[in-house]
Scaffold this active site. Structure first.
Site, PDB file in Angstrom:
ATOM      1  N   ARG A  78       0.603  -1.280  -0.047  1.00  0.00           N
ATOM      2  CA  ARG A  78      -0.188   0.155  -0.940  1.00  0.00           C
ATOM      3  C   ARG A  78       0.197   0.982  -0.246  1.00  0.00           C
ATOM      4  O   ARG A  78       0.496   2.227  -0.960  1.00  0.00           O
ATOM      5  CB  ARG A  78      -0.997  -0.476   1.623  1.00  0.00           C
ATOM      6  N   ASN A 112      -6.373  -2.663   1.911  1.00  0.00           N
ATOM      7  CA  ASN A 112      -6.529  -3.777   1.845  1.00  0.00           C
ATOM      8  C   ASN A 112      -7.743  -4.894   2.427  1.00  0.00           C
ATOM      9  O   ASN A 112      -7.885  -3.595   2.448  1.00  0.00           O
ATOM     10  CB  ASN A 112      -5.521  -4.530   3.695  1.00  0.00           C
TER      11      ASN A 112
END
Length: 95
Positions: free
Chosen positions: A23, A41
């Site tokens: 990320r 996520n």
């Protein structure tokens, strides 16, 4: 002159993509490509991305997502095009 058409894509990245700075790395890459949107996520272990920006930059970003950061092992990426909305001003990590 090259087209600067704005587009939007949604990516779901599968493989070993959580716990490997995917990320944060995606946020850096998206910023480098001048894209806006978000990354998060998913509970199934995948990572989802929604990104908006120039068509060429989105292609470059999607290509990066197919391998991700050094410790990621991407098995495949689901890519879908969506209607551009212009709703994002930055690229954020959603928690």
């Amino acid at each position: 002159m090259a087209s600067t058409k704005k587009e939007r894509i949604r990516l779901v990245i599968h493989g070993r993509v959580q716990g490997v700075f995917f990320r944060a790395s995606a946020q850096e890459e998206a910023s480098r490509c001048n894209l806006a949107g978000w990354v998060r996520n998913l509970v199934n272990g995948s990572v989802e991305v929604v990104a908006e920006g120039d068509e060429r930059a989105l292609d470059e970003f999607a290509k990066w997502c197919s391998h991700g950061p050094p410790y990621a092992k991407v098995s495949h990426v689901d890519v879908s095009k969506e209607s551009y909305t212009g709703e994002f001003y930055t690229f954020q990590i959603l928690h």
